[in-house]
Design an enzyme around this catalytic site. Structure first.
Site, PDB file in Angstrom:
ATOM      1  N   GLU A   1       3.902  -7.999   7.018  1.00 42.10           N
ATOM      2  CA  GLU A   1       2.681  -8.652   6.583  1.00 42.10           C
ATOM      3  C   GLU A   1       2.878  -9.696   5.493  1.00 42.10           C
ATOM      4  O   GLU A   1       2.292  -9.600   4.405  1.00 42.10           O
ATOM      5  CB  GLU A   1       1.639  -7.614   6.158  1.00 42.10           C
ATOM      6  CG  GLU A   1       1.283  -6.681   7.308  1.00 42.10           C
ATOM      7  CD  GLU A   1      -0.019  -5.906   7.107  1.00 42.10           C
ATOM      8  OE1 GLU A   1      -0.525  -5.880   5.981  1.00 42.10           O
ATOM      9  OE2 GLU A   1      -0.532  -5.364   8.100  1.00 42.10           O
TER      10      GLU A   1
ATOM     11  N   ASP B   1       0.815  -1.207   0.000  1.00 47.15           N
ATOM     12  CA  ASP B   1       0.000   0.000   0.000  1.00 47.15           C
ATOM     13  C   ASP B   1       0.855   1.266   0.000  1.00 47.15           C
ATOM     14  O   ASP B   1       0.802   2.060   0.914  1.00 47.15           O
ATOM     15  CB  ASP B   1      -0.918  -0.072   1.241  1.00 47.15           C
ATOM     16  CG  ASP B   1      -1.845   1.116   1.348  1.00 47.15           C
ATOM     17  OD1 ASP B   1      -2.120   1.762   0.321  1.00 47.15           O
ATOM     18  OD2 ASP B   1      -2.284   1.408   2.475  1.00 47.15           O
TER      19      ASP B   1
ATOM     20  N   GLU C   1       1.354  -1.231  13.969  1.00 52.06           N
ATOM     21  CA  GLU C   1       0.487  -0.371  13.155  1.00 52.06           C
ATOM     22  C   GLU C   1      -0.910  -0.382  13.740  1.00 52.06           C
ATOM     23  O   GLU C   1      -1.435  -1.449  14.077  1.00 52.06           O
ATOM     24  CB  GLU C   1       0.366  -0.898  11.712  1.00 52.06           C
ATOM     25  CG  GLU C   1       1.545  -0.626  10.833  1.00 52.06           C
ATOM     26  CD  GLU C   1       1.317  -1.108   9.394  1.00 52.06           C
ATOM     27  OE1 GLU C   1       0.155  -1.194   8.943  1.00 52.06           O
ATOM     28  OE2 GLU C   1       2.321  -1.405   8.727  1.00 52.06           O
TER      29      GLU C   1
ATOM     30  N   TYR D   1      -6.225  -3.278  12.759  1.00 50.90           N
ATOM     31  CA  TYR D   1      -7.118  -2.214  12.292  1.00 50.90           C
ATOM     32  C   TYR D   1      -8.565  -2.470  12.688  1.00 50.90           C
ATOM     33  O   TYR D   1      -9.478  -2.181  11.914  1.00 50.90           O
ATOM     34  CB  TYR D   1      -6.972  -2.046  10.773  1.00 50.90           C
ATOM     35  CG  TYR D   1      -5.642  -1.426  10.399  1.00 50.90           C
ATOM     36  CD1 TYR D   1      -5.468  -0.053  10.439  1.00 50.90           C
ATOM     37  CD2 TYR D   1      -4.554  -2.221  10.050  1.00 50.90           C
ATOM     38  CE1 TYR D   1      -4.243   0.525  10.133  1.00 50.90           C
ATOM     39  CE2 TYR D   1      -3.330  -1.653   9.743  1.00 50.90           C
ATOM     40  CZ  TYR D   1      -3.173  -0.278   9.785  1.00 50.90           C
ATOM     41  OH  TYR D   1      -1.959   0.293   9.490  1.00 50.90           O
TER      42      TYR D   1
HETATM   43  C1  GCB Z   1      -1.171  -2.370   6.709  1.00 57.76           C
HETATM   44  C2  GCB Z   1       0.105  -2.250   5.960  1.00 57.76           C
HETATM   45  C3  GCB Z   1       0.383  -0.820   5.522  1.00 57.76           C
HETATM   46  C4  GCB Z   1      -0.904  -0.179   5.004  1.00 57.76           C
HETATM   47  C5  GCB Z   1      -1.913  -0.161   6.133  1.00 57.76           C
HETATM   48  C6  GCB Z   1      -3.260   0.453   5.700  1.00 57.76           C
HETATM   49  O1  GCB Z   1      -1.398  -3.307   7.429  1.00 57.76           O
HETATM   50  O2  GCB Z   1       1.203  -2.759   6.657  1.00 57.76           O
HETATM   51  O3  GCB Z   1       1.366  -0.847   4.520  1.00 57.76           O
HETATM   52  O4  GCB Z   1      -0.691   1.090   4.490  1.00 57.76           O
HETATM   53  O5  GCB Z   1      -2.154  -1.454   6.568  1.00 57.76           O
HETATM   54  O6  GCB Z   1      -3.445   1.645   5.845  1.00 57.76           O
HETATM   55  O7  GCB Z   1      -4.086  -0.294   5.195  1.00 57.76           O
END
Ligand code: GCB
Length: 583
Positions: A405, A165, A493, A457
């Site tokens: 990941e 991403d 993250e 997330y």
């Molecule tokens: C993740 C990735 C990161 C993305 C992020 C997202 O898990 O490691 O590269 O930018 O999520 O914002 O979806």
């Protein structure tokens, strides 16, 4: 690998500036002899990505050619001359005066060629073919098809189709250097430090190339200390142990550095020397803690990207200074080089400013289908070797991250990472090694990695808008992971997109309020877990990525600062939280 420097034995010049450039979508270059130079190129800035410098071809990821000319600098006739590239994304092929120097796969890591025998007095012609194609067997991968378990199906409809991403910027991204050393020269230095009571110990391993040499000499100075040592070489290797009484240790709150100068001495004459900053510190993981100098530390910081309008992923010194200023202002003490090693200069400043760095290879979005597995393995191994060779002497680098990941469902995964982990430990036994996962308990590599790093997330991609439901689930999962692996956990993250200027009360997704609330509530939760050793927010700044339905304006908006480095509401909230922290 030693970064080139200038002193009375060495000289470095930078070949940055305007080069000639040409896209080659039909791959006509090789057959037309462009290796010897091409006509009708247009100007391009080096270093910088090519994607945003022109009015077309932003999404062009194929082959392109660069060329420039330079003369032999004054006084270099008897010298060893090396051409060094800091980062070329993705595949580089290089010719000097029509002669092939070699190729290098993968961006973000340096490579160099000995060009001593090819140099002419004037008009040396340097040609570089860069191939930025996304492919299933490249690392990181792109244009992947197959079983959905093998890749991110959510990325499959993005354009360009990268399995990661961030925008797959291409080109010569970091300075191109030409440097001269004596014919017999210091080829590598490895510095490791230890603490014995109130004393510091600096161990230096000196290597050279060329004719047989007598001794290596060291001078260490700083913080009231001054000492010199001499050791004879045996098999081109000299090892020194320098004790520093009452050492001023390096830590993020006291980034004390000593000056180390190493000299090659032949018949009492110094024939080469190299200067290095040394921070005396130890890193370890013990029980549920991350220890620097034997003291527990808690990581507050970010994942980040090398990303800015027009320059793309190009080296931009002012942006480095700015990002450190923002991280200081907000109260961060650390960051991860997501998802590739950052420039050498970024790491130099981390040493100087006291930031703790998790240094990550470019292995993001790895997948493990049989096809291309061997090649993937070889490239990942190369990345580990190149990253450690480049960054091993930086006190700020406290952890090596093998990957971000990976798609860890395949039976190939465990042996794949076991090999990489062992290689990293073989090359550097002084730092913890880990990888960053999104699969949690199913990440078998956590059985042997030194700590658990996790991306989560909930409240965003899952439990969208439902923080009250998301947080207890996260809490539970963290406890289970800790029970299963018995290792400290870094939340590497977490975050939410916020479109700057978009507000909502009560908070809702994409508003600055929702992002701020999610981040603050995650942090409050993490602080209740004694085994959590840190919180890395995704991301420091908004950054460019592929176009897709979840990426408004082809940007990932999870930055707490905008892409042009203005604070969102979350930045103020996080600052209020982090400025209460003691170190
Ligand atoms: C993740 C990735 C990161 C993305 C992020 C997202 O898990 O490691 O590269 O930018 O999520 O914002 O979806």
């Amino acid at each position: 690998m030693l970064y080139p420097q200038s002193n009375s034995h060495r000289q470095t010049i930078e070949l940055s500036g305007f080069w000639d450039f040409c896209f080659d979508p039909q791959d006509l270059g090789p057959a037309n002899g462009w290796q010897n130079g091409f006509a009708d190129g247009r100007p391009i800035a080096v270093p910088a990505s090519w994607n945003e410098q022109f009015e077309e071809e932003r999404d062009y990821l194929g082959a392109a050619w660069y060329q420039t000319e330079f003369g032999l600098p004054w006084g270099w006739k008897e010298k060893q001359i090396v051409l060094r590239f800091g980062s070329v994304n993705y595949l580089a092929e290089v010719w000097l005066n029509g002669r092939a120097l070699g190729t290098h796969e993968g961006g973000h890591l340096p490579f160099e060629f000995d060009v001593t025998s090819l140099m002419k007095q004037s008009a040396n012609q340097l040609v570089v073919r860069v191939d930025g194609r996304l492919a299933f067997d490249r690392v990181p991968p792109g244009n992947v098809t197959g079983e959905s378990a093998d890749f991110f199906p959510s990325h499959a409809s993005n354009y360009p189709q990268a399995q990661f991403d961030f925008f797959p910027y291409c080109g010569i991204h970091r300075p191109v250097l030409l440097y001269a050393t004596p014919r017999t020269f210091l080829s590598d230095l490895t510095v490791q430090t230890d603490i014995l009571g109130s004393n510091g110990r600096v161990q230096v391993r000196v290597e050279f190339d060329g004719d047989a040499i007598g001794v290596a000499r060291s001078h260490l100075s700083g913080h009231g200390h001054q000492s010199a040592h001499e050791t004879a070489f045996s098999n081109a290797l000299a090892e020194m142990v320098i004790d520093v009484p009452n050492a001023a240790l390096w830590s993020s709150s006291t980034p004390n550095l000593y000056d180390l100068v190493i000299e090659l001495v032949q018949n009492e004459e110094v024939i080469d020397s190299y200067a290095l900053k040394v921070g005396i510190r130890t890193v370890s993981v013990a029980a549920d803690q991350l220890l620097i100098n034997g003291e527990p530390v808690y990581l507050r910081g970010f994942g980040r990207h090398e990303d800015f309008p027009v320059i793309g992923r190009g080296y931009l010194p002012a942006l480095i200074v700015k990002d450190y200023a923002l991280m200081k202002w907000i109260g961060a003490n650390s960051f991860r080089t997501s998802h590739y090693p950052y420039s050498e200069q970024m790491v130099d400043l981390a040493d100087q400013l006291g930031f703790l760095v998790i240094d990550e290879t470019p292995a993001v979005g790895l997948y493990f289908s049989e096809q291309g597995l061997e090649k993937r393995n070889a490239v990942c191994n190369q990345y580990v070797r190149e990253m450690i060779a480049r960054d091993k002497n930086h006190p700020s680098v406290i952890i090596w991250s093998l990957a971000n990941e990976p798609h860890s469902a395949s039976p190939h995964v465990r042996p794949f990472f076991e090999r990489l982990y062992k290689e990293a430990k073989r090359l550097d036994s002084t730092r913890p090694v880990t990888l960053v996962s999104f699969v949690g308990g199913d990440e078998e590599a956590f059985a042997f990695c030194d700590l658990v790093c996790l991306n989560r997330y909930l409240g965003w991609y899952t439990y969208a808008g439902r923080l009250d439901e998301a947080l207890p689930l996260l809490s539970n999962e963290l406890d289970l992971l800790h029970e299963k692996f018995g290792k400290p956990i870094l939340l590497a993250e977490f975050g939410a997109d916020a479109i700057p200027g978009h507000h909502a009360q009560p908070p809702e997704m994409f508003s600055e309020e929702y992002q701020a609330e999610l981040l603050v509530r995650y942090i409050e939760l993490l602080r209740q877990k004694s085994y959590v050793i840190g919180e890395h927010i995704w991301n420091l700044c908004d950054f460019k990525t592929s176009q897709g339905i979840t990426r408004v304006g082809a940007l990932n908006h999870k930055g707490v600062f905008t892409r042009d480095r203005r604070p969102k509401l979350a930045a103020h909230r996080i600052r209020a939280l982090w400025s209460q922290s003691d170190q």
